[in-house]
Design an enzyme around this catalytic site. Structure first.
Site, PDB file in Angstrom:
ATOM      1  N   CYS A 242      69.564 119.517  25.577  1.00 26.47           N
ATOM      2  CA  CYS A 242      68.765 119.386  24.353  1.00 26.47           C
ATOM      3  C   CYS A 242      67.263 119.410  24.608  1.00 26.47           C
ATOM      4  O   CYS A 242      66.513 120.073  23.882  1.00 26.47           O
ATOM      5  CB  CYS A 242      69.171 118.140  23.588  1.00 26.47           C
ATOM      6  SG  CYS A 242      68.932 116.578  24.478  1.00 26.47           S
ATOM      7  N   HIS A 300      68.961 112.411  21.872  1.00 29.77           N
ATOM      8  CA  HIS A 300      69.009 113.834  21.527  1.00 29.77           C
ATOM      9  C   HIS A 300      67.597 114.269  21.157  1.00 29.77           C
ATOM     10  O   HIS A 300      66.825 113.500  20.583  1.00 29.77           O
ATOM     11  CB  HIS A 300      69.968 114.092  20.377  1.00 29.77           C
ATOM     12  CG  HIS A 300      70.072 115.545  20.012  1.00 29.77           C
ATOM     13  ND1 HIS A 300      70.444 116.505  20.922  1.00 29.77           N
ATOM     14  CD2 HIS A 300      69.817 116.208  18.850  1.00 29.77           C
ATOM     15  CE1 HIS A 300      70.415 117.690  20.333  1.00 29.77           C
ATOM     16  NE2 HIS A 300      70.039 117.536  19.086  1.00 29.77           N
ATOM     17  N   ASP A 325      66.334 122.323  15.130  1.00 27.46           N
ATOM     18  CA  ASP A 325      67.083 121.939  16.326  1.00 27.46           C
ATOM     19  C   ASP A 325      67.763 123.160  16.936  1.00 27.46           C
ATOM     20  O   ASP A 325      68.720 123.683  16.373  1.00 27.46           O
ATOM     21  CB  ASP A 325      68.124 120.881  15.975  1.00 27.46           C
ATOM     22  CG  ASP A 325      68.737 120.244  17.207  1.00 27.46           C
ATOM     23  OD1 ASP A 325      68.530 120.777  18.313  1.00 27.46           O
ATOM     24  OD2 ASP A 325      69.432 119.220  17.067  1.00 27.46           O
TER      25      ASP A 325
END
Length: 589
Positions: A242, A300, A325
């Site tokens: 991530c 995250h 994202d």
């Protein structure tokens, strides 16, 4: 109209223009006026068609010297011009004569641009800054890692990312025309930074071996990843997680002129079935069943892009920071992408808005619903998810806690729609904990479950980073004066903290503006090791290396050293190289 031969030369005034437009460091289909990808202007000005889009303007500057056959034009693209490379040509009696190319970007300094950011300090931080911090670890102990965003030699790479996206292959004209819109561009980039289903930049991997690529924890910046993808004909780079996906996307967004920052959410929920809850099922022995794939990650990372949201038709209520994202988690409209989701909408629980607001809302606000044993008694944890949401502060290296932007303080009365919807869910599960159980187990790089006899809850976390060796320190030192275009020496020191010999040692040193590429020194016989001069480092021995380089970029720079060996990987150290690097001192002083 003049003969083409009359045009002797064209001076784009690159130096002054790059300085004025803050591009000093970064120096398709058939175009049409109704798509905004072509514009004609002249003297006298032509009549534009009624459906023309993105009309450019020009003016003859006073500095024109017609007697010397010099004409100076000021050419201004409109705020809604599609970003990308344009060819410039002059029409003469003999036809069109090409005179050069230019690249148009979004402009956060322009009040009419959808990415306009009023604060100059924030523009410097979120657009111009090429180095920063990404937070990782746990909510109890959030830790910063240095990340080099960089924007050098990015023009061809970033435009290639846009041109190989599936929407461009499907309809090039529509795709290029839509690049005037940061909402559209942000969504395309969110899909293209990951390689799921397209020719994207990074392939993700969270478990297993990384031997055929690079460990996600090894990366220290975006430039080498993007260059590798471009050089290898758009084959995905291995591997990312991530924070790597987010770091690369931040680089691309900032290059295009979209203000962007990297954000870390600790105790981040992954809601797979859009229930706005994290459902967990355990058997009588405390083992997690496969009945639900919902999970909670210890952290995250995503990015926020700054832009207007007129598409939501609520005035300017949802303008500002938008979550994007690029980590491939769930599909959005058939594609592995996420956002842009307005942070304000997430705070207010407006889960009916696009794009992907319910998913991000669950990441920061979902309740954890546990079921334990055959009786399935319900237990709900309403406070664990969404902790210490963090980004780098403006102007300094401190952590800025922006949790309040995403969610109301726990326990505070809130009537937002998302919370009402969340608490009206009919829970399907039951939780109970056997008091006599007192078992704790941890599986590194997979799930970790802890059951404590004093608790009535089961907490699960996803550990997606390497073990943290607190005693391991990789020390960077500046051993000589740092001056632009002059040789300088950097030192790196590492001490083996273990009572065992370290093997297969490798040191990587990176400094944006200091090295053209990563400098890798593998330990050999001629490397100065205090105890051993072979490819091993004895217990408690100290390794010292010196690296010579010539700085080629001005400004404050950061050196990052990464040490790997048989016992552990990615022990990092950083050191700032101060602003003297950008000042060629007057020899008379």
């Amino acid at each position: 109209n003049l003969p083409a031969a009359v045009i002797k030369s064209v001076d784009f005034h690159c130096g002054s223009n790059n300085a004025a437009h803050r591009t000093i460091e970064i120096s398709s289909p058939d175009p049409s006026q109704n798509f905004g990808t072509r514009c004609e202007f002249g003297n006298p000005s032509p009549m534009y068609p009624s459906d023309a889009k993105a009309i450019w303007k020009y003016a003859i500057e006073k500095s024109a010297d017609l007697q010397r056959n010099m004409v100076t034009l000021s050419v201004t693209p409109p705020p809604d011009a599609p970003v990308g490379r344009y060819s410039l040509s002059a029409r003469t009696v003999d036809g069109d004569a090409p005179v050069g190319t230019l690249v148009v970007l979004f402009n956060p300094w322009c009040s009419d641009d959808w990415v306009y950011l009023p604060d100059e300090r924030e523009r410097q931080e979120y657009v111009m800054n090429e180095e920063g911090l990404i937070y990782y670890g746990t909510s109890v102990y959030p830790k910063p890692m240095t990340w080099v965003f960089g924007q050098e030699e990015m023009v061809d790479i970033v435009l290639k990312i846009l041109d190989v996206n599936p929407k461009h292959a499907k309809d090039p004209s529509d795709d290029v025309s839509a690049r005037c819109n940061p909402i559209y561009v942000g969504r395309v980039l969110s899909a293209m930074i990951n390689a799921n289903g397209d020719r994207g930049v990074l392939e993700g991997r969270w478990v297993g071996s990384y031997d055929d690529g690079v460990r996600p924890t090894h990366w220290t910046g975006s430039v080498s990843i993007l260059q590798q993808w471009y050089r290898n004909n758009c084959r995905p780079v291995k591997y990312g997680q991530c924070w790597v996906f987010a770091g690369v996307m931040c680089t691309v967004m900032r290059f295009l002129g979209i203000p962007c920052r990297v954000v870390t959410n600790f105790q981040s929920a992954h809601d797979t079935n859009r229930s706005l809850t994290i459902d967990k099922y355990y058997d009588d022995h405390g083992e997690r069943s496969s009945e639900s794939k919902d999970s909670v990650w210890n952290f995250h990372v995503w990015v926020e892009g700054w832009m207007k949201r007129p598409d939501l038709q609520k005035g300017n209520a949802y303008d500002g920071w938008q979550v994007l994202d690029p980590t491939p988690q769930e599909k959005s409209e058939g594609t592995f992408c996420c956002g842009p989701a307005p942070v304000t909408a997430i705070l207010q629980g407006e889960v009916n808005l696009k794009y992907d607001v319910p998913f991000v809302f669950a990441e920061v606000n979902a309740d954890i619903v546990n079921a334990f044993g055959s009786k399935r008694k319900i237990h709900t944890d309403t406070s664990s998810v969404g902790q210490k949401i963090s980004t780098k502060a403006v102007d300094n290296g401190m952590r800025d806690d922006i949790t309040h932007s995403y969610k109301y303080r726990e326990g505070k009365d809130c009537t937002c729609k998302g919370m009402r919807q969340l608490h009206n869910v009919r829970f399907r599960v039951i939780f109970s904990l056997k008091k006599q159980q007192n078992t704790v187990w941890v599986r590194v790089l997979v799930s970790a479950v802890a059951i404590d006899k004093n608790l009535d809850d089961i907490y699960e976390t996803e550990i997606n980073i390497a073990l943290d060796y607190n005693e391991c320190v990789c020390v960077c030192q500046v051993l000589s004066e740092a001056r632009l275009a002059r040789p300088m020496t950097l030192g790196v020191k590492f001490t083996n903290p273990l009572n065992e010999t370290l093997k297969n040692c490798c040191l990587t040193v990176m400094g944006y503006g200091l090295f053209k590429s990563e400098y890798v020194e593998r330990l050999r016989a001629n490397v100065c090791v205090r105890v051993s001069r072979v490819k091993e480092l004895d217990p408690y021995a100290t390794l010292k290396l010196s690296v010579m380089t010539i700085p080629y970029r001005a400004g404050l720079r950061t050196v990052v050293a990464d040490f790997d060996c048989s016992a552990f990987t990615d022990v990092k150290g950083t050191r700032s190289v101060h602003e003297i690097i950008g000042r060629l001192m007057d020899e008379n002083h």
